[in-house]
Design a protein around this motif. Structure first.
Motif, mmCIF file in Angstrom:
data_model
loop_
_atom_site.group_PDB
_atom_site.id
_atom_site.type_symbol
_atom_site.label_atom_id
_atom_site.label_comp_id
_atom_site.label_asym_id
_atom_site.label_seq_id
_atom_site.Cartn_x
_atom_site.Cartn_y
_atom_site.Cartn_z
ATOM 1 N N GLN A 399 -16.724 -1.928 4.840
ATOM 2 C CA GLN A 399 -15.489 -1.155 4.831
ATOM 3 C C GLN A 399 -14.682 -1.340 6.109
ATOM 4 O O GLN A 399 -14.369 -0.382 6.818
ATOM 5 C CB GLN A 399 -15.789 0.333 4.610
ATOM 6 C CG GLN A 399 -16.441 0.624 3.281
ATOM 7 C CD GLN A 399 -16.576 2.102 2.999
ATOM 8 O OE1 GLN A 399 -16.246 2.945 3.833
ATOM 9 N NE2 GLN A 399 -17.067 2.446 1.821
ATOM 10 N N PRO A 400 -14.311 -2.600 6.438
ATOM 11 C CA PRO A 400 -13.510 -2.833 7.650
ATOM 12 C C PRO A 400 -12.151 -2.161 7.542
ATOM 13 O O PRO A 400 -11.563 -2.071 6.456
ATOM 14 C CB PRO A 400 -13.383 -4.359 7.695
ATOM 15 C CG PRO A 400 -13.643 -4.825 6.304
ATOM 16 C CD PRO A 400 -14.608 -3.845 5.721
ATOM 17 N N ALA A 401 -11.643 -1.700 8.682
ATOM 18 C CA ALA A 401 -10.391 -0.949 8.700
ATOM 19 C C ALA A 401 -9.211 -1.780 8.225
ATOM 20 O O ALA A 401 -8.273 -1.251 7.612
ATOM 21 C CB ALA A 401 -10.129 -0.432 10.116
ATOM 22 N N VAL A 402 -9.253 -3.093 8.479
ATOM 23 C CA VAL A 402 -8.118 -3.943 8.099
ATOM 24 C C VAL A 402 -7.933 -3.963 6.587
ATOM 25 O O VAL A 402 -6.801 -4.030 6.097
ATOM 26 C CB VAL A 402 -8.321 -5.373 8.661
ATOM 27 C CG1 VAL A 402 -9.514 -6.075 7.995
ATOM 28 C CG2 VAL A 402 -7.055 -6.195 8.479
ATOM 29 N N VAL A 403 -9.033 -3.869 5.827
ATOM 30 C CA VAL A 403 -8.913 -3.838 4.371
ATOM 31 C C VAL A 403 -8.218 -2.558 3.930
ATOM 32 O O VAL A 403 -7.355 -2.557 3.055
ATOM 33 C CB VAL A 403 -10.302 -3.964 3.709
ATOM 34 C CG1 VAL A 403 -10.200 -3.786 2.202
ATOM 35 C CG2 VAL A 403 -10.930 -5.307 4.048
ATOM 36 N N GLU A 404 -8.578 -1.462 4.555
ATOM 37 C CA GLU A 404 -7.940 -0.187 4.232
ATOM 38 C C GLU A 404 -6.464 -0.218 4.597
ATOM 39 O O GLU A 404 -5.619 0.342 3.881
ATOM 40 C CB GLU A 404 -8.648 0.944 4.972
ATOM 41 C CG GLU A 404 -8.157 2.323 4.585
ATOM 42 C CD GLU A 404 -8.985 3.433 5.228
ATOM 43 O OE1 GLU A 404 -8.653 4.603 5.019
ATOM 44 O OE2 GLU A 404 -9.977 3.102 5.930
ATOM 45 N N ASP A 405 -6.134 -0.897 5.700
ATOM 46 C CA ASP A 405 -4.742 -0.950 6.145
ATOM 47 C C ASP A 405 -3.845 -1.726 5.177
ATOM 48 O O ASP A 405 -2.674 -1.372 4.994
ATOM 49 C CB ASP A 405 -4.664 -1.589 7.528
ATOM 50 C CG ASP A 405 -5.278 -0.702 8.622
ATOM 51 O OD1 ASP A 405 -5.399 0.520 8.380
ATOM 52 O OD2 ASP A 405 -5.650 -1.239 9.685
ATOM 53 N N VAL A 406 -4.388 -2.810 4.589
ATOM 54 C CA VAL A 406 -3.542 -3.619 3.695
ATOM 55 C C VAL A 406 -3.536 -3.090 2.267
ATOM 56 O O VAL A 406 -2.856 -3.650 1.404
ATOM 57 C CB VAL A 406 -3.993 -5.105 3.701
ATOM 58 C CG1 VAL A 406 -3.829 -5.713 5.079
ATOM 59 C CG2 VAL A 406 -5.415 -5.250 3.196
ATOM 60 N N PHE A 407 -4.284 -2.024 2.024
ATOM 61 C CA PHE A 407 -4.290 -1.386 0.707
ATOM 62 C C PHE A 407 -3.912 0.082 0.835
ATOM 63 O O PHE A 407 -4.737 0.975 0.634
ATOM 64 C CB PHE A 407 -5.666 -1.511 0.045
ATOM 65 C CG PHE A 407 -5.924 -2.840 -0.598
ATOM 66 C CD1 PHE A 407 -5.550 -3.086 -1.915
ATOM 67 C CD2 PHE A 407 -6.534 -3.858 0.117
ATOM 68 C CE1 PHE A 407 -5.791 -4.315 -2.510
ATOM 69 C CE2 PHE A 407 -6.778 -5.095 -0.460
ATOM 70 C CZ PHE A 407 -6.400 -5.335 -1.780
ATOM 71 N N PRO A 408 -2.647 0.390 1.193
ATOM 72 C CA PRO A 408 -2.215 1.797 1.193
ATOM 73 C C PRO A 408 -2.309 2.357 -0.221
ATOM 74 O O PRO A 408 -2.438 1.624 -1.200
ATOM 75 C CB PRO A 408 -0.760 1.714 1.676
ATOM 76 C CG PRO A 408 -0.334 0.318 1.389
ATOM 77 C CD PRO A 408 -1.553 -0.530 1.534
ATOM 78 N N MET A 409 -2.209 3.664 -0.331
ATOM 79 C CA MET A 409 -2.458 4.322 -1.602
ATOM 80 C C MET A 409 -1.593 3.785 -2.743
ATOM 81 O O MET A 409 -2.053 3.637 -3.879
ATOM 82 C CB MET A 409 -2.246 5.832 -1.461
ATOM 83 C CG MET A 409 -3.340 6.520 -0.663
ATOM 84 S SD MET A 409 -4.966 6.303 -1.436
ATOM 85 C CE MET A 409 -6.023 7.088 -0.204
#
Length: 495
Positions: A399-409
């Motif tokens: 769950q790297p933060a960069v993946v979360e950043d490029v997938f906003p809600m």
């Protein structure tokens, strides 16, 4: 430029005629309609546009890397959702409208003297192990011999296949036509050369290893009689006789069952352009001449011809008659074949998109959008799958933060829908197709098909790479890797 009157007899053709036939086979389309030819893979303005878009993306990535990544992933997600939705709609239409059915009695009811002349083109290259099967397959066709012309198209330097053909072809029903060795060394070039000597009013193509059902030609004639004059082609269904050889042939057989049994009838019902199959497409000779026959520089000449038929205002129908083929049983050989198909889809898209306004007016906006989703979307999405599968794997591993950043809600949930519902819908369509065809024997391949998708993505990546480096290179698919069963119909969906 019309062909001379002496063009019909390959046995008595003089050297001048052969040179003429070869020149037209190679240069006919690109001289008559250069924009419709893939001899130049990307035109100057197309190259400038693609390079310009690439520079804009690179510039935005340098200036605003994260927003650019979010935008690109959002566009890809929208493409996934649109493609999934459209594919389900096509499948739904295909379930509601089956292919055209012509009964045995209807097919045999046409008197022999009312049947049109028929020419069968059989291109083969380096296939001595299968060319002998052609004799039995052609002999099994129920069509008057005096109205049937079979041209076996062999490259003049293919000594092994020529020798095998001469040993087998002891019948006047089959004529061997030697295609002069010249680039491009492609199937469509051979077909164009053979077309020069064809005498039929209807032209069809079979591969040397094909087993068409015996009444197919008569069924096609009956179908053409009942269809409007705007129908230029009747496509028969393709199936495989070796679906149980290994898991790869099982995947391939299930895929063809879905494509020819339900998706192509769905295309037909909505009057959408149909990417033709490589064999068993039965074409009106007058229309074939009018639209320029096959493009010798396109490595999926069948899909390209189907699109040019639609772009010229004609339609393709699908008939409920099967031709049995040999499914690729070797993974490397399958990758070679599928990468060529993906490359050809991109070639065809790049050619047809050169006149977007005219194409949109001819086929309509909905079908124009579908054309882009099928021809460009199929290979591109297959390549993108590798990237998104990698992102998914990284997310589950750490769950790297960069993946979360490029997938906003606002992108994450549509992407989740594409991942879950898209895969589920594809599996569902495969299973429903097997149920409708009573093919429970292919249940294991249908449930393990995600591995097949991975192979597709590898093939698509290779195809895109070759599109850049070798756009007209024809990567040979080898046949004869399996032994035909004594009763080939045993593995057919109509057995």
């Amino acid at each position: 430029m019309s062909a001379p009157a002496w063009r019909r007899d390959p046995d008595t053709a003089c050297e001048e005629e052969r040179r003429y036939a070869l020149d037209r086979a190679i240069n006919g389309l690109r001289e008559d309609d250069p924009v419709a030819s893939a001899s130049v893979a990307v035109l100057g303005w197309q190259k400038a546009l693609l390079c310009g878009l690439l520079l804009i993306v690179i510039g935005c990535a340098i200036w605003q890397p994260m927003p650019t990544a979010v935008m690109l992933i959002g566009l890809c997600t929208a493409g996934y959702l649109l493609t999934m939705f459209d594919r389900v709609l096509i499948f739904r239409q295909g379930l509601a409208a089956s292919a055209i059915e012509v009964t045995d009695d209807e097919a045999r009811a046409i008197p022999d003297d009312e049947l049109p002349r028929y020419t069968i083109l059989v291109p083969a290259y380096n296939e001595p192990e299968v060319v002998g099967d052609l004799i039995g397959a052609m002999a099994a066709l129920e069509y008057p011999s005096e109205k049937l012309q079979v041209l076996l198209l062999l490259e003049e330097d293919d000594d092994v296949t020529i020798a095998a053909a001469k040993d087998c072809a002891r019948s006047d029903a089959i004529t061997i036509v030697l295609v002069p060795a010249a680039d491009p060394r492609t199937k469509p070039k051979a077909c164009n050369y053979g077309l020069h000597f064809a005498s039929g009013d209807i032209i069809t193509i079979y591969d040397a290893e094909d087993l068409p059902e015996s009444l197919q030609l008569r069924r096609v004639v009956a179908a053409f009689r009942s269809l409007p004059d705007t129908v230029a082609c009747v496509q028969a269904k393709l199936a495989y006789h070796n679906g149980h050889q290994n898991i790869l042939t099982g995947w391939f057989t299930a895929e063809y069952g879905l494509w020819f049994g339900y998706l192509l009838p769905g295309f037909m019902r909505t009057s959408s352009p149909i990417p033709l199959g490589g064999t068993s497409n039965h074409l009106r000779r007058d229309v074939l001449d009018r639209i320029g026959a096959w493009d010798p520089f396109n490595v999926t000449e069948d899909a390209d011809l189907g699109l040019r038929i639609a772009a010229s205002g004609y339609h393709t129908a699908v008939i409920d008659s099967h031709t049995l083929e040999e499914a690729n049983s070797d993974g490397i050989n399958w990758i070679r074949q599928r990468s060529r198909w993906y490359k050809g889809y991109l070639q065809t898209w790049l050619v047809q998109i050169r006149r977007p306004v005219r194409l949109c007016r001819t086929i309509g906006f909905r079908n124009f959008l579908r054309f882009n989703l099928v021809l460009a979307g199929t290979p591109i999405i297959a390549v993108l799958n590798l990237l998104f599968w990698l992102i998914t794997l990284l997310w589950f591993l750490g769950q790297p933060a960069v993946v979360e950043d490029v997938f906003p809600m606002f992108i994450y949930f549509p992407a989740l829908i594409a991942l879950v519902l898209g895969n589920a819908a594809t599996l569902y369509m495969n299973l429903i197709a097997l149920r409708e065809d009573d093919r429970s024997d292919l249940l294991v391949p249908a449930l393990t098909v995600p591995v097949f998708w991975l192979m597709m993505s590898i093939a698509a990546t290779k195809g895109v790479y070759q599109m850049i480096r070798q756009p007209s290179y024809w990567e040979k698919t080898f046949h004869g890797l399996t032994t035909k069963p004594a009763e080939a119909q045993a593995d057919s969906p109509v057995a």
